[in-house]
Write a protein that holds these residues in place. Structure first.
Motif, PDB file in Angstrom:
ATOM      1  N   ALA A 251      15.782 -17.699  47.752  1.00  0.00           N
ATOM      2  CA  ALA A 251      16.935 -17.734  46.853  1.00  0.00           C
ATOM      3  C   ALA A 251      18.079 -18.413  47.596  1.00  0.00           C
ATOM      4  O   ALA A 251      18.380 -18.059  48.748  1.00  0.00           O
TER       5      ALA A 251
ATOM      6  N   TYR B 282      16.420 -20.673  42.759  1.00  0.00           N
ATOM      7  CA  TYR B 282      15.463 -19.598  43.026  1.00  0.00           C
ATOM      8  C   TYR B 282      14.043 -20.149  42.893  1.00  0.00           C
ATOM      9  O   TYR B 282      13.727 -20.874  41.943  1.00  0.00           O
TER      10      TYR B 282
ATOM     11  N   SER C 296       9.826 -18.803  43.581  1.00  0.00           N
ATOM     12  CA  SER C 296       8.938 -17.706  43.972  1.00  0.00           C
ATOM     13  C   SER C 296       7.507 -18.007  43.581  1.00  0.00           C
ATOM     14  O   SER C 296       7.236 -18.793  42.667  1.00  0.00           O
TER      15      SER C 296
END
Length: 405
Positions: A80, A95, A97
């Motif tokens: 982040a 961000y 992931s």
């Protein structure tokens, strides 16, 4: 997974829990600590690295398809960026992931329920999960990229304690559409407004079909098929009495422009819609001593019964943190959810000589134990009335271990 493999996993977690408890004094908030100050230094520059792992050991003691054990896990990691700290871009963030899922599917193998008894069940894949950029300035915010619907809409903070997926995104949308919901993301954009008086308004649009876990196995497939349509959602809310008994009320509606099977006629028809409401309330006063009690209630309804598997869903629950003196971060909770299926869908299943239950109800009791160092142990009990596929009431237990690295 074999019994010996199960045993090795749980012996490893038993060792981890013992190490955490013995070395809990002055322990860091995360399992791997602060990396000699390196983690803090990076965060001051606007870069946060995160990783977590959740594993569920489940035992079905009675009912469903069969008695037995399963083990399932989910690992997530990412970065982040606070771009204001990094490059001076005021209000901007980024961000990224990814995740790895592994293990069994207890609902398909043992229970035969519609709402998954474990909310981390998925295909054994490694995948990109969310990638988005966001900008926030005072009361306004925008976000765009690979997003999930359930990360922003229909969410109850209190309900997130519970493990059954019925307390996550309501099946009036997760069971009726191909909306991007964990662990699938898809292209989307969300705009929000929140004022100082507690009023809020959020609107989002998502690719109507991000694929399933097999067709979008790595999370990188971008479909944007006009026939699959798009999902639009609008949610308005108000937070009342923020200084004492805080209560959050939100109502929303969604519309999907794709094609759906009409179970009454057997034809494909365009368009689907529904609405929902969420209430979260902190029953205890914010500044009071002793346990902190919270409750939630949610309801969702699909407007067209003929085009939907799930007609309506409702859930309600209560939690309490700090019941045991000296353990303020432990949380205990009890909740119940009920899913009603559409009559036209049920008739179509019966015509195909596949009889299923017309409703499914789950009662769940759980206790989240904060061990320190970012490790949580959560024993959980569930009783599933009228599992949709098996029809035999099931009683099961789960032991969840969560570690934040």
């Amino acid at each position: 997974m074999s019994f010996s493999a199960h045993r090795r996993v749980w012996l490893g977690f038993a060792w981890l829990a013992l190490w955490v408890v013995v070395d809990a004094e002055d322990a860091p908030e995360r399992l791997t600590g602060e990396w000699g100050g390196g983690r803090t230094a990076w965060e001051q520059r606007g870069v946060s690295l995160f990783a977590n792992y959740t594993v569920d050991g489940l035992r079905n003691w009675n009912g469903g398809y069969a008695q037995g054990n399963t083990l399932q896990g989910a690992a997530e990691a990412g970065l982040a960026f606070d771009l204001e700290k990094t490059w001076g871009w005021r209000g901007a963030s980024l961000y990224l992931s990814g995740m790895r899922l592994h293990g069994d599917d207890p609902s398909a193998e043992l229970v035969g329920d519609y709402n998954y008894v474990s909310n981390i069940v998925g295909e054994n894949t490694s995948r990109v999960f969310q990638v988005w950029a966001a900008w926030q300035r005072e009361e306004f915010s925008v976000k765009g990229g690979l997003l999930t619907f359930d990360d922003m809409f229909m969410v109850s903070e209190t309900a997130q304690l519970f493990i059954n997926s019925g307390f996550g995104p309501m099946p009036t949308i997760s069971g009726n559409t191909s909306t991007p919901i964990w662990p699938i993301s898809a292209l989307g954009a969300v705009a929000g407004w929140v004022d100082e008086a507690g009023w809020s308004l959020h609107a989002g649009v998502f690719d109507g079909d991000g694929g399933d876990e097999l067709s979008n196995r790595r999370g990188t497939t971008i479909r944007l098929d006009a026939d699959e349509g798009a999902l639009a959602v609008l949610e308005a809310g108000k937070v009342f009495s923020q200084t004492t008994h805080a209560t959050s009320v939100r109502i929303g509606a969604w519309f999907h422009s794709g094609y759906f099977q009409d179970y009454a006629s057997g034809e494909e028809r365009r368009g689907n819609e529904g609405f929902f409401a969420v209430i979260d309330r902190q029953v205890s006063q914010a500044n009071a001593s002793g346990p902190v009690w919270r409750m939630f209630a949610r309801a969702g309804h699909a407007a067209s019964e003929a085009r939907n598997v799930v007609r309506s869903h409702a859930d309600v629950g209560v939690s309490a943190s700090g019941l045991i003196a000296g353990r303020p971060d432990d949380v205990v909770g009890v909740a119940i959810c009920r899913t009603e299926f559409g009559s036209d869908y049920l008739a179509a299943r019966a015509a195909g000589e596949s009889v299923v239950s017309g409703r499914e109800t789950v009662i769940e009791a759980t206790y989240s134990i904060a061990l320190g160092r970012g490790v949580t142990l959560q024993p959980d009990l569930q009783y599933v009335f009228d599992p949709h596929e098996s029809g035999r009431d099931a009683f099961l237990g789960i032991l969840r271990v969560y570690a934040e690295f």
